[in-house]
Design a protein around this motif. Structure first.
Motif, short mmCIF file in Angstrom:
data_model
loop_
_atom_site.label_atom_id
_atom_site.label_comp_id
_atom_site.label_asym_id
_atom_site.label_seq_id
_atom_site.Cartn_x
_atom_site.Cartn_y
_atom_site.Cartn_z
N ASN A 127 0.82 -1.21 -0.14
CA ASN A 127 0.15 0.08 0.17
C ASN A 127 0.87 1.25 -0.08
O ASN A 127 1.86 1.27 0.55
CB ASN A 127 -0.95 0.13 1.47
N LEU A 128 0.51 2.11 -0.87
CA LEU A 128 1.36 3.67 -1.05
C LEU A 128 0.56 4.60 -0.18
O LEU A 128 -0.55 4.70 -0.29
CB LEU A 128 1.42 3.91 -2.46
N ASN A 129 1.32 5.31 0.57
CA ASN A 129 0.64 6.18 1.44
C ASN A 129 0.79 7.57 0.92
O ASN A 129 1.81 7.90 0.70
CB ASN A 129 1.64 6.37 2.99
N LEU A 130 -0.55 8.18 0.48
CA LEU A 130 -0.73 9.34 -0.06
C LEU A 130 -1.55 10.28 0.96
O LEU A 130 -2.22 11.09 0.23
CB LEU A 130 -1.10 9.24 -1.53
N GLY A 131 -1.48 9.89 2.13
CA GLY A 131 -2.37 10.39 2.99
C GLY A 131 -1.74 11.40 4.39
O GLY A 131 -2.53 12.01 4.85
N CYS A 132 -0.55 11.08 4.54
CA CYS A 132 0.03 11.31 5.80
C CYS A 132 -0.04 13.12 5.55
O CYS A 132 0.59 13.71 4.97
CB CYS A 132 1.28 11.02 5.99
N PRO A 133 -0.73 13.75 6.73
CA PRO A 133 -0.57 15.27 6.87
C PRO A 133 0.34 16.01 7.52
O PRO A 133 0.34 17.16 7.40
CB PRO A 133 -2.11 15.45 7.24
N SER A 134 1.13 14.97 8.12
CA SER A 134 1.93 15.62 9.24
C SER A 134 3.20 16.35 8.43
O SER A 134 3.68 16.28 7.16
CB SER A 134 2.87 14.45 10.17
N GLY A 170 3.62 11.43 1.40
CA GLY A 170 2.28 11.37 2.08
C GLY A 170 1.32 12.12 1.28
O GLY A 170 1.38 12.16 0.04
N ALA A 171 0.70 13.05 1.99
CA ALA A 171 -0.49 13.95 1.34
C ALA A 171 0.26 15.10 0.60
O ALA A 171 -0.15 15.52 -0.31
CB ALA A 171 -1.37 14.82 2.49
N GLY A 172 1.85 15.32 1.07
CA GLY A 172 2.36 16.28 0.52
C GLY A 172 2.75 15.91 -1.21
O GLY A 172 2.92 16.91 -1.84
N PHE A 173 2.61 14.77 -1.35
CA PHE A 173 2.91 14.33 -2.87
C PHE A 173 1.77 14.93 -3.85
O PHE A 173 1.91 14.87 -4.92
CB PHE A 173 3.17 12.86 -2.90
#
Ligand SMILES: Cc1cc2nc3c(=O)[nH]c(=O)nc-3n(C[C@H](O)[C@H](O)[C@H](O)COP(=O)(O)O)c2cc1C
Length: 316
Positions: free
Chosen positions: A86-93, A102-105
């Motif tokens: 699973n690829l994380n495209l959600g971390c908001p930190s 993460g979400a930064g991408f």
């Protein structure tokens, strides 16, 4: 309905997942907290070792914006027998976002597209993605959907919030609906499911949901998957099972961590969620936070189980 355990860094470790599987179960897939080094640390290896995940469907999660690192980790994971990552495209930190991960991408759609092209053309494993709907505004979601549409995503887990929203505010159900209309891959809904009532409310507006990922709700109330599946549970059993579950996690950390303080940090983090399900527990929760020895910690934790009413499904 399928239910997944959300990855939660520092909390849903293999010690926690195994204890959960032993005492509660009802989870179709367990996602590991993110791996973020090209070469796994010994802690990360322990988390994904097949013998530490037996009997469970575990999906390792990767957080990176470098295709080479993603592919190298996948090669390692394949050698342990994994067939999906699973690829994380959600971390908001802030620190993760500042590095464009993460979400930064999501702020760099062209780079993200090139990255996805690279990994989907070269990775031998199936790839699922966990994503937010953008960084700053919901209109970013259209661009992201047009990118996701191009790849054979095994499953897209959508936490329908923007990066700037963190874990607050109300999930954007319209964004999830749009994904249902546009994408053909399997979807999973994630966000704020904390009780049968919140599940029902969400299903009223999004009746097409077939899979739900739960995070904080499950930490606060490990019975949640059973309750969502409408299984019978009684309050008396619930407290003694919860105590056994807790004790198994405590013993598990004591057996692998060096120094009691490291175990206590882990247990204290768990109580920030678990403590919300007990009424009138403030005095004992304070003692848990202040505990410097395992003996003091046990006294305070046992007092919660023994004396405080367990009311796991209170709405916030
Ligand atoms: C303390 C904490 C750690 C988290 N760690 C991760 C992580 O490692 N990977 C990830 O994809 N999401 C992570 N998340 C996000 C959760 O997986 C989930 O998307 C989020 O909590 C929303 O779901 P919920 O409303 O059911 O809790 C974390 C969230 C919290 C609060």
């Amino acid at each position: 309905m399928n239910y997944y355990m959300a990855p939660m860094e520092g909390l849903t470790t293999y010690i926690f997942r195994n204890a959960f599987h032993q005492y509660y179960g009802g989870i179709d897939k367990y996602f590991t907290p993110f791996l973020c080094n090209r070469h796994m640390s010994s802690r990360e290896k322990n988390d994904i070792l097949p013998e530490h995940n037996s009997g469970m469907c575990t999906i390792p999660q990767i957080l990176t914006n470098r295709a080479e690192d993603f592919l190298s980790l996948c090669q390692d994971l394949a050698s342990y027998g994994y067939d999906t990552v699973n690829l994380n495209l959600g971390c908001p930190s802030g620190t993760v976002v500042a590095k464009g991960r993460g979400a930064g991408f999501l702020a760099y759609p062209d780079k993200l597209d090139a990255f996805l092209y690279e990994i989907f053309s070269r990775c031998p494993l199936s790839i699922s993605i966990k994503t937010r709907i953008g960084m700053e505004q919901e209109s970013e979601w259209d661009t992201l959907l047009s990118i996701y549409q191009k790849y054979p995503i095994a499953e897209l887990i959508i936490h329908p919030r923007l990066q700037k929203e963190g874990y607050g505010g109300i999930p954007h159900v319209s964004a999830y609906k749009k994904a249902e209309e546009i994408l053909s891959c399997p979807l999973c809904y994630n966000g704020d499911i904390i009780s049968p009532a919140t599940q029902e409310k969400t299903l009223t507006v999004l009746p097409g949901i077939k899979t739900i990922m739960i995070g904080r709700g499950l930490l606060k109330n490990p019975l949640l998957p059973s309750l969502l599946r409408l299984e019978n549970t009684t309050a008396g059993d619930a407290v003694s099972t919860l105590k056994d579950f807790h004790d198994t996690i405590l013993e598990g950390y004591l057996s692998i961590m060096s120094g009691d303080m490291n175990t206590l940090y882990k247990m204290k983090d768990l109580w920030t969620f678990l403590g919300q399900s007990f009424n009138g527990a403030d005095k004992y929760l304070k003692a848990i936070r202040k505990a410097r020895t395992v003996a003091d910690y046990r006294l305070a934790a046992n007092a919660v189980f023994r004396t405080c009413p367990y009311l796991p499904c209170q709405e916030e």
